[in-house]
Motif scaffolding. Sequence first.
Motif, PDB file in Angstrom:
ATOM      1  N   ILE A 344     -23.658 -17.746  61.931  1.00 61.12           N
ATOM      2  CA  ILE A 344     -22.725 -18.553  61.133  1.00 61.12           C
ATOM      3  C   ILE A 344     -23.418 -18.991  59.852  1.00 61.12           C
ATOM      4  CG2 ILE A 344     -21.401 -20.704  61.076  1.00 61.12           C
ATOM      5  CD1 ILE A 344     -21.030 -20.447  64.093  1.00 61.12           C
ATOM      6  N   GLU A 345     -22.788 -18.748  58.750  1.00 58.88           N
ATOM      7  CA  GLU A 345     -23.374 -19.026  57.435  1.00 58.88           C
ATOM      8  C   GLU A 345     -23.033 -20.443  56.974  1.00 58.88           C
ATOM      9  OE1 GLU A 345     -23.072 -17.504  52.774  1.00 58.88           O
ATOM     10  OE2 GLU A 345     -21.813 -16.591  54.347  1.00 58.88           O
ATOM     11  N   ILE A 346     -24.023 -21.117  56.421  1.00 58.46           N
ATOM     12  CA  ILE A 346     -23.797 -22.384  55.733  1.00 58.46           C
ATOM     13  C   ILE A 346     -23.738 -22.057  54.246  1.00 58.46           C
ATOM     14  CG2 ILE A 346     -24.691 -24.694  55.248  1.00 58.46           C
ATOM     15  CD1 ILE A 346     -26.115 -24.622  57.918  1.00 58.46           C
ATOM     16  N   PRO A 347     -22.547 -22.028  53.659  1.00 61.24           N
ATOM     17  CA  PRO A 347     -22.411 -21.557  52.273  1.00 61.24           C
ATOM     18  C   PRO A 347     -22.889 -22.592  51.268  1.00 61.24           C
ATOM     19  CG  PRO A 347     -20.304 -22.288  53.084  1.00 61.24           C
ATOM     20  CD  PRO A 347     -21.258 -22.412  54.245  1.00 61.24           C
ATOM     21  N   TYR A 348     -23.085 -22.139  50.079  1.00 61.05           N
ATOM     22  CA  TYR A 348     -23.454 -23.012  48.974  1.00 61.05           C
ATOM     23  C   TYR A 348     -22.742 -22.500  47.729  1.00 61.05           C
ATOM     24  CZ  TYR A 348     -26.712 -19.134  48.243  1.00 61.05           C
ATOM     25  OH  TYR A 348     -27.264 -17.882  48.071  1.00 61.05           O
ATOM     26  N   PRO A 349     -22.499 -23.347  46.736  1.00 61.06           N
ATOM     27  CA  PRO A 349     -21.783 -22.931  45.531  1.00 61.06           C
ATOM     28  C   PRO A 349     -22.493 -21.768  44.836  1.00 61.06           C
ATOM     29  CG  PRO A 349     -21.973 -25.307  45.617  1.00 61.06           C
ATOM     30  CD  PRO A 349     -22.842 -24.781  46.699  1.00 61.06           C
ATOM     31  N   LYS A 350     -21.717 -20.770  44.470  1.00 62.77           N
ATOM     32  CA  LYS A 350     -22.259 -19.583  43.764  1.00 62.77           C
ATOM     33  C   LYS A 350     -21.607 -19.473  42.403  1.00 62.77           C
ATOM     34  CE  LYS A 350     -22.939 -17.099  48.122  1.00 62.77           C
ATOM     35  NZ  LYS A 350     -22.586 -15.893  48.928  1.00 62.77           N
ATOM     36  N   GLN A 351     -22.380 -19.137  41.447  1.00 62.48           N
ATOM     37  CA  GLN A 351     -21.876 -18.951  40.071  1.00 62.48           C
ATOM     38  C   GLN A 351     -22.148 -17.516  39.636  1.00 62.48           C
ATOM     39  OE1 GLN A 351     -23.840 -21.922  37.711  1.00 62.48           O
ATOM     40  NE2 GLN A 351     -22.426 -23.565  38.342  1.00 62.48           N
ATOM     41  N   ILE A 352     -21.137 -16.949  39.017  1.00 67.20           N
ATOM     42  CA  ILE A 352     -21.267 -15.583  38.495  1.00 67.20           C
ATOM     43  C   ILE A 352     -21.339 -15.655  36.973  1.00 67.20           C
ATOM     44  CG2 ILE A 352     -20.175 -13.321  38.327  1.00 67.20           C
ATOM     45  CD1 ILE A 352     -18.813 -13.896  40.979  1.00 67.20           C
ATOM     46  N   MET A 353     -22.387 -15.124  36.437  1.00 64.08           N
ATOM     47  CA  MET A 353     -22.588 -15.141  34.988  1.00 64.08           C
ATOM     48  C   MET A 353     -22.254 -13.750  34.429  1.00 64.08           C
ATOM     49  SD  MET A 353     -25.958 -16.126  32.771  1.00 64.08           S
ATOM     50  CE  MET A 353     -25.961 -17.773  33.437  1.00 64.08           C
ATOM     51  N   ILE A 354     -21.304 -13.685  33.497  1.00 63.32           N
ATOM     52  CA  ILE A 354     -20.913 -12.409  32.843  1.00 63.32           C
ATOM     53  C   ILE A 354     -21.436 -12.409  31.401  1.00 63.32           C
ATOM     54  CG2 ILE A 354     -18.983 -10.979  32.140  1.00 63.32           C
ATOM     55  CD1 ILE A 354     -17.375 -12.216  34.390  1.00 63.32           C
ATOM     56  N   THR A 355     -22.195 -11.428  31.088  1.00 63.02           N
ATOM     57  CA  THR A 355     -22.740 -11.345  29.725  1.00 63.02           C
ATOM     58  C   THR A 355     -22.089 -10.173  28.991  1.00 63.02           C
ATOM     59  OG1 THR A 355     -24.568  -9.933  30.479  1.00 63.02           O
ATOM     60  CG2 THR A 355     -24.931 -12.327  30.485  1.00 63.02           C
ATOM     61  N   LYS A 356     -21.816 -10.377  27.767  1.00 57.44           N
ATOM     62  CA  LYS A 356     -21.265  -9.335  26.919  1.00 57.44           C
ATOM     63  C   LYS A 356     -22.335  -8.742  26.037  1.00 57.44           C
ATOM     64  CE  LYS A 356     -16.623 -11.335  26.720  1.00 57.44           C
ATOM     65  NZ  LYS A 356     -15.537 -11.830  25.838  1.00 57.44           N
ATOM     66  N   PRO A 357     -22.338  -7.387  25.913  1.00 60.62           N
ATOM     67  CA  PRO A 357     -23.364  -6.753  25.074  1.00 60.62           C
ATOM     68  C   PRO A 357     -23.142  -7.101  23.605  1.00 60.62           C
ATOM     69  CG  PRO A 357     -21.779  -5.136  25.868  1.00 60.62           C
ATOM     70  CD  PRO A 357     -21.436  -6.399  26.564  1.00 60.62           C
TER      71      PRO A 357
END
Length: 357
Positions: A344-357
């Motif tokens: 069973i996973e104890i989740p944590y906040p995840k952020q996805i960073m999108i970079t533009k070339p």
Amino acid sequence: MELAEVLYTWSDGKELRILDALLAAGIFIIGQGLILLINKRWTLLMFSASSKKETDQLKMRKYTRFFVNLVLLVLLVEILKVPTGFMSYSLGLSSQETGAITVGKVVNVILIIYISGGVAWLSRKFILGPFFNRKNLDQGRQFALTQFSMYVIYTLTAVFSLSQIMKDITILAGAFAGLAVGIGLGLQQTFNDLVSGIIMLVEGTVEVNDTVLIEGKQAKVKKIGLRTSTLETPDRMDWLVPNSKLVIDKLLNWSHDNQSTRFFIEVGVSYDTNPKDIEVIWGKVCKEEKSVLSKPAPLVHFTEFADFSINFKLFFYSRDFHGIEGVKSSLRFKLFQALKDAGIEIPYPKQIMITKP
């Protein structure tokens, strides 16, 4: 030689006869034999089951010798017709309120103080002790009643001692009136603490070994004094708290009446988890922790659907009030391992960073 023959004539003219001397010697021998009998036989029997056997026996022997010899001294002085005029000898200290301070007054005060100490100890051992055992009172209530009874004995000792020195003890009323004015003006808080200490000892709302929450701080009551109480924090530091705070201020007493208290820890798990699995795991974790009670049984409350997890409050009951933070820590360790073993996973906040070339 006849028994009625005069053996000695005292300075005040009283005659000491041979019969009187023999009678005094006989009484003295009987008295010493009585002391040996009490100390060798009765003392061993009285304190055979005492937790402080050697200390109690030593004190009993001391008080036995004192009280028996005191009675013997009074009898011997009377039988031998010893002059007691020296007791009226003035020590050169006198005032209008007390009169002359004589040897007799000083001796009387010393005897009153020593006898009160013996009465206090004997009352604890032979009156309060059996009473506590018969009523099966908890340690905190025993301490409270013992302290209150000692205050009464010491107060009476002070009154009797002053009555030996002062010609009219009602003179103290004026002094007490002045003291009351001083209390009202400058010692109001101190007087409040004194009264609060007496209230706690009588009512038993806060007792020794109780775990309380005051001003947001958890502490265990070590000692209840007349003005301040000593509390021990979980860090083993002593905290001196005025008694008025324990009586007047809002106070949470976890261990009052020796009832178990409900505590909880919180956890959030992944949305992929079946909530019923948490109930099973929490029950197993609590069974492994000795400080957690099986009755009432541990509970699981499903509290909310959060952004990244489903959250639970995991309740348990315990009487280990002072060490509750350690119990919670141990449960968290075991719960973490149990969740990990169950996948069973104890989740944590995840952020996805999108970079533009």
